[in-house]
Design a protein around this motif. Structure first.
Motif, PDB file in Angstrom:
ATOM      1  N   THR A  55       0.850  -1.185   0.000  1.00  0.00           N
ATOM      2  CA  THR A  55       0.000   0.000   0.000  1.00  0.00           C
ATOM      3  C   THR A  55       0.887   1.237   0.000  1.00  0.00           C
ATOM      4  O   THR A  55       1.763   1.365   0.842  1.00  0.00           O
TER       5      THR A  55
ATOM      6  N   SER B 298      -0.104   4.421   0.352  1.00  0.00           N
ATOM      7  CA  SER B 298      -0.830   5.597   0.825  1.00  0.00           C
ATOM      8  C   SER B 298       0.038   6.535   1.650  1.00  0.00           C
ATOM      9  O   SER B 298      -0.259   7.712   1.759  1.00  0.00           O
TER      10      SER B 298
ATOM     11  N   TRP C  88       1.619  10.563  -2.018  1.00  0.00           N
ATOM     12  CA  TRP C  88       0.476   9.739  -2.412  1.00  0.00           C
ATOM     13  C   TRP C  88      -0.742  10.031  -1.544  1.00  0.00           C
ATOM     14  O   TRP C  88      -1.866   9.989  -2.004  1.00  0.00           O
ATOM     15  N   SER C  89      -0.509  10.368  -0.286  1.00  0.00           N
ATOM     16  CA  SER C  89      -1.625  10.594   0.626  1.00  0.00           C
ATOM     17  C   SER C  89      -2.302  11.941   0.383  1.00  0.00           C
ATOM     18  O   SER C  89      -3.472  12.007   0.058  1.00  0.00           O
TER      19      SER C  89
ATOM     20  N   LYS D 294      -1.495  11.240  -9.911  1.00  0.00           N
ATOM     21  CA  LYS D 294      -1.659   9.839  -9.516  1.00  0.00           C
ATOM     22  C   LYS D 294      -3.086   9.395  -9.693  1.00  0.00           C
ATOM     23  O   LYS D 294      -4.012  10.207  -9.700  1.00  0.00           O
ATOM     24  N   ASP D 295      -3.233   8.101  -9.845  1.00  0.00           N
ATOM     25  CA  ASP D 295      -4.553   7.475  -9.906  1.00  0.00           C
ATOM     26  C   ASP D 295      -4.581   6.446  -8.791  1.00  0.00           C
ATOM     27  O   ASP D 295      -3.993   5.365  -8.914  1.00  0.00           O
ATOM     28  N   ASN D 296      -5.249   6.799  -7.700  1.00  0.00           N
ATOM     29  CA  ASN D 296      -5.244   5.920  -6.526  1.00  0.00           C
ATOM     30  C   ASN D 296      -5.852   4.558  -6.835  1.00  0.00           C
ATOM     31  O   ASN D 296      -5.360   3.528  -6.392  1.00  0.00           O
TER      32      ASN D 296
ATOM     33  N   ASN E 254      -3.327   2.543  -8.848  1.00  0.00           N
ATOM     34  CA  ASN E 254      -1.944   2.534  -8.364  1.00  0.00           C
ATOM     35  C   ASN E 254      -0.966   2.979  -9.446  1.00  0.00           C
ATOM     36  O   ASN E 254       0.087   2.354  -9.668  1.00  0.00           O
TER      37      ASN E 254
END
Length: 127
Positions: free
Chosen positions: A28, A30, A53-54, A72-74, A77
């Motif tokens: 992960t 995040s 990323w968070s 980014k595209d959560n 990923n």
């Protein structure tokens, strides 16, 4: 096991655009910084851009500000580097990198502070 896989490099004329992608897997992300660096033969690896990323905060090298955008595209990923108004000085191998976002003595713009690296993708800008 963390894996970072870059794609999207290629040959483009000066003034053109490319979008690089970095597919991240194995954990992960995040609480990670995701960075883009570049390197030309005989020179040190150079910071290009980074995103938290968070929270999504970003930072850019002065040489690319206003031309490159990191995002980014959560859900997928994926981390992107949109590169516009490319010039021959942008020619390099571009690497995606990841490191935890907690405090370290080495800042997030320093290559030595990153734990994970992709294999790199070549970007060549012709004049």
């Amino acid at each position: 096991q963390v894996q970072l896989v870059e794609s999207g490099g290629g040959l483009v004329q000066a003034g053109g655009s490319l979008r690089l992608s970095c597919a991240a897997s194995g954990r992960t992300f995040s609480s990670y910084f995701m960075g883009w660096f570049r390197q030309v033969p005989g020179k040190e690896r150079e910071f290009v851009a980074v995103i938290n990323w968070s929270g999504g905060s970003t930072d850019y090298a002065d040489s690319v500000k206003g031309r490159f955008t990191i995002s980014k595209d959560n859900a997928k990923n994926l981390v992107y580097l949109q590169m516009n108004s490319l010039n021959p000085e942008d020619t390099a191998v571009y690497y995606c990198a990841a490191r935890p976002a907690y405090f370290r003595a080495v800042g997030r713009t320093e290559a030595s502070g990153y734990d994970y690296w992709g294999q790199g993708t070549q970007v060549t800008v012709s004049s």
